[in-house]
Design an enzyme around this catalytic site. Structure first.
Site, PDB file in Angstrom:
ATOM      1  CG  ASP A 285      -3.079  -5.904   6.459  1.00 53.14           C
ATOM      2  OD1 ASP A 285      -2.637  -5.264   5.490  1.00 53.14           O
ATOM      3  OD2 ASP A 285      -2.534  -5.739   7.713  1.00 53.14           O
ATOM      4  CD1 TRP A 286      -0.844  -4.327   0.146  1.00 56.24           C
ATOM      5  CD2 TRP A 286      -2.853  -3.986   1.194  1.00 56.24           C
ATOM      6  NE1 TRP A 286      -1.748  -3.331  -0.662  1.00 56.24           N
ATOM      7  CE2 TRP A 286      -2.703  -3.290   0.197  1.00 56.24           C
ATOM      8  CE3 TRP A 286      -4.026  -3.979   1.894  1.00 56.24           C
ATOM      9  CZ2 TRP A 286      -4.064  -2.169  -0.168  1.00 56.24           C
ATOM     10  CZ3 TRP A 286      -4.952  -3.370   1.863  1.00 56.24           C
ATOM     11  CH2 TRP A 286      -5.189  -2.257   0.581  1.00 56.24           C
TER      12      TRP A 286
END
Ligand code: BGC
Length: 746
Positions: A285-286
């Site tokens: 995830d970012w």
């Protein structure tokens, strides 16, 4: 459409780091227009083809495939990100060998960030709305539309595919997910992934795993037993991986039993890659990557959106022998393999024009099958246009639009926010976005001879005055939700409870239409004649609601989340909030601090497998509206249950339409396990949709996957089907299972 300041809770400084760490960037040779090596032999398997490419690659090329180059949406154009389509992530590919870049866009309920680029994308109804149709074919269509529009815009990878379970109905992302049951969520997400991948786009399944609250998501340490995890949240992912075969799985921000999900060997390697045999790649995830050596060994294949750990540091660790070459090759192999398997190399990206009319049609049809009729006294619905002279439409900007879900899922409406034009159709992080789909107009169009009056629904006295004397009062009420926040409670905001009460007291023919992504409490539930849950209804939501209100469409949706009477009935009556130190870096972060991660704050999921209805059953709590509940304008009768053991238990029964009009009934099959299993009273094991004309009967057969009747045995580290008597219950709602039988399994 600058959303970076708060994007994903990633501190600004870190985003700058993602953007600015170009000094280690490898000078890329020019992109070959088309790949032409022996790996283009399509009779070879994706694995064989990937191996052929890996053999040709230099170490620098391999490492370049393991990370992003910033967020093209917000960063200036650079030689590296120039070929991207300005989505949220980009990996450069292998230009020398003609292997394209991986161009990623968020696409939970439609392609994100289109407006700023002057493009259009369809907003489908929220994922929870589509899930409420319990329709795997609709999930496929949903995924295929997203895949088609991603490709038309030049993307070749989706970041959609959310399948986290609704463990806490206050989770701000509940609208992006598919409910509280792992068999239902897993089945639907698998079809959604298949639909997206049918369009030569890499599919994604996220957020793996147990990212079930937004508050403190970058720090929270979820503790849960392996058995409870495997039987609940992870089962949804297991089904999604097995049946959907996604090219990618996104690991989540949170910690699980001590380790961040993106460096959690148990999650990524032991369970996902070894036990489930997932052949694709894990993308962070970012900003969810916290290490190089540890994450790589645990099974993280690709860091997004930056390259803090998976470029220079990764190479240094490789040179120092801390990361073996075979590990690097495995990451690269997995990424290339998914590119071949999902067709992004054989069918290079090609932009085209989206058909918005087809999008509207699909969005409307899916919304129509996801709307849930919660209450309908004295057949208050459907409305009969011929009998209505005056209609009061009240609240929620229903004169101009319908609300949508926010965060990275946000789709840009044409022309911008319906209540606050923001130019270019762009949207803003943490802003309520209303789609220009007007319930008022949809209602007027269906009752052309009636006088339709609108009241904004901001003052109970004025709303009641508008409702009084009208033949029908239709009150719209909403609760917005977004990534990056949880709801502090399940109450409708902006005094809407009082407004609904006042309207219903003034007019006995009051219809409430809810636009929410989460369950809400309803202190006024006894007052209105009818209640419809329309969710976040998408591009053409108003027409779908209009068609249900006036009976062109018979509602058939059923709840995928329990609506509790109050927060006191939840497994965690108070949502655990992070202490200030675990809330975020507030701009003072350094990459080193990020590497260490925010101090963990513990949340114990001690309710274990008792998620959603399993909790209410086990604790003997009566919800406001149960899981699987939804009314219709017709009625159904179930009969003739037969249960046959076998490799797969076979369940046969008959459903009859005993009412006056055609409808589709969602038939639900639950099982209770032998006492030795020590499980909650029942679990969903199968479901099917049955379309019936008035008076028609159909015999239905469903088969139960043995795993869905099994428990997870931690000692064996495998599923185990216990011998004994299993109860089988069939009906139209988790609290109305009129057919009961049993089967003995040895
Ligand atoms: C979200 C992901 C999303 C990513 C890229 C993160 O904040 O958790 O779901 O795909 O950002 O926008």
């Amino acid at each position: 459409m600058k959303h970076t300041a708060l994007h994903a809770g990633i501190p600004v400084i870190l985003l700058l780091t993602f953007a600015c760490l170009t000094r280690f960037a490898i000078a890329q040779p020019p992109q070959k227009p088309h790949p032409t090596g022996p790996w283009m032999n399509t009779s070879l398997s994706p694995d064989e083809r990937a191996d052929l490419v890996v053999k040709e690659m230099t170490v620098d090329e391999k490492v370049a495939l393991l990370h992003g180059v910033g967020m093209p949406t917000d960063d200036p154009v650079t030689p590296e990100n120039a070929p991207s389509n300005r989505g949220v992530g980009y990996a450069v590919g292998v230009p020398r060998l003609g292997i394209p870049g991986i161009d990623m866009s968020d696409a939970a309920y439609g392609v994100r960030s289109s407006g700023v680029n002057g493009r259009y994308s369809t907003a489908l109804p929220a994922n929870v709305a589509a899930a409420s149709s319990w329709d795997p074919d609709a999930a496929y269509e949903y995924g295929a539309l997203i895949g088609r529009e991603l490709r038309a815009q030049g993307f070749n990878m989706t970041l959609g595919g959310g399948a986290n379970l609704t463990r806490d109905p206050r989770n701000g992302r509940t609208f992006e997910y598919l409910g509280e049951d792992p068999v239902l969520a897993g089945t639907l997400v698998a079809r959604l992934i298949q639909g997206t991948q049918s369009q030569n786009v890499i599919g994604d399944l996220k957020h793996y795993a147990l990212n079930d609250q937004e508050s403190g998501r970058n720090a929270v340490d979820i503790t849960i037993s392996k058995r409870a995890a495997r039987e609940s949240d992870l089962l949804a992912f297991e089904i999604g991986v097995e049946k959907g075969q996604p090219g990618a799985v996104m690991c989540s921000y949170n910690r699980v039993n001590g380790d961040f999900a993106c460096e959690n060997k148990w999650l990524l390697t032991d369970v996902l890659k070894k036990t489930w045999k997932f052949p694709g790649f894990v993308v962070s995830d970012w900003g969810g990557t916290h290490s190089d050596v540890k994450a790589s060994a645990a099974g993280l294949d690709n860091e997004q959106p930056g390259r803090f750990f998976y470029e220079k540091k990764f190479k240094d660790a490789l040179d120092a022998g801390k990361i073996p070459q075979s590990e690097l090759d495995d990451h690269v192999h997995r990424i290339l393999r998914s590119m071949f398997a999902d067709g992004v190399i054989d069918h290079p990206r090609q932009r085209s024009v989206i058909d918005p009319f087809a999008g509207f049609e699909t969005a409307r049809k899916i919304e129509e099958s996801g709307i849930v009729l919660l209450k309908n006294e004295k057949a208050a619905l459907p409305l009969s246009a011929a009998k209505l002279k005056t209609i009061a439409v009240i609240g929620s900007h229903s004169d101009v639009g319908m609300i949508s879900g926010g965060g990275s899922a946000q789709v840009d409406p044409i022309g911008g926010n319906a209540i606050k034009p923001a130019g270019q159709g762009a949207t803003h992080w943490m802003e309520e976005i209303w789609f220009p789909t007007s319930p008022l107009k949809a209602i007027q169009a269906r009752a052309p001879h009636a006088t339709v009056k609108y009241d904004a629904g901001t003052d109970p006295v004025a709303a009641a005055a508008a409702a009084k004397g009208a033949d029908v009062a239709i009150v719209f009420a909403y609760r917005w939700a977004s990534e990056g926040m949880d709801l502090k409670d399940l109450t409708l905001p902006h005094n809407q409870d009082a407004i609904i009460s006042a309207v219903a007291e003034a007019n006995p023919h009051t219809i409430v239409v809810l636009e929410t992504g989460n369950p809400v409490t309803m202190p006024w539930v006894d007052k209105p004649a009818a209640i419809l849950e329309a969710w976040f209804a998408g591009s053409d939501g108003a027409n779908a609601v209009g068609n249900v209100l006036f009976g062109t469409v018979n509602p058939s949706g059923k709840l995928v989340n329990t609506f509790p009477r109050s927060e006191a009935d939840l497994p965690h009556p108070t949502l655990k909030m992070p202490p200030p130190a675990s809330s975020g870096f507030d701009g003072a972060a350094t990459p080193e601090k990020w590497a260490a991660g925010l101090p963990p704050f513990p949340v114990a999921y001690d309710e274990g497998v008792k998620v959603g209805y399993k909790w209410y059953d086990a604790e003997n709590k009566k919800p406001l509206f149960p899981f699987g509940f939804g009314l219709s304008y017709t009625t159904y009768r179930y009969s003739g249950l037969q249960v046959t053991p076998g490799e797969k238990v076979k369940v046969m029964f008959t459903v009859a339409n005993t009412g006056p009009r055609e409808g589709t009934e969602i038939a639900e099959v639950y099982a209770s396990l032998p006492a030795a299993a020590q499980e909650p009273p029942k679990r969903l094991v199968a479901f099917t949709r049955v379309k019936l004309n008035p008076g028609e009967k159909k015999s239905v057969t469903v088969e139960i996957e043995p795993k869905y009747l099994s428990i997870f045995d931690e000692q064996k580290d495998d599923w185990s089907l216990l011998p004994g008597e299993y109860g089988i219950m069939v009906g139209g709602s988790s609290d109305n299972l009129t057919l009961k039988g049993s089967v003995n399994l040895k």
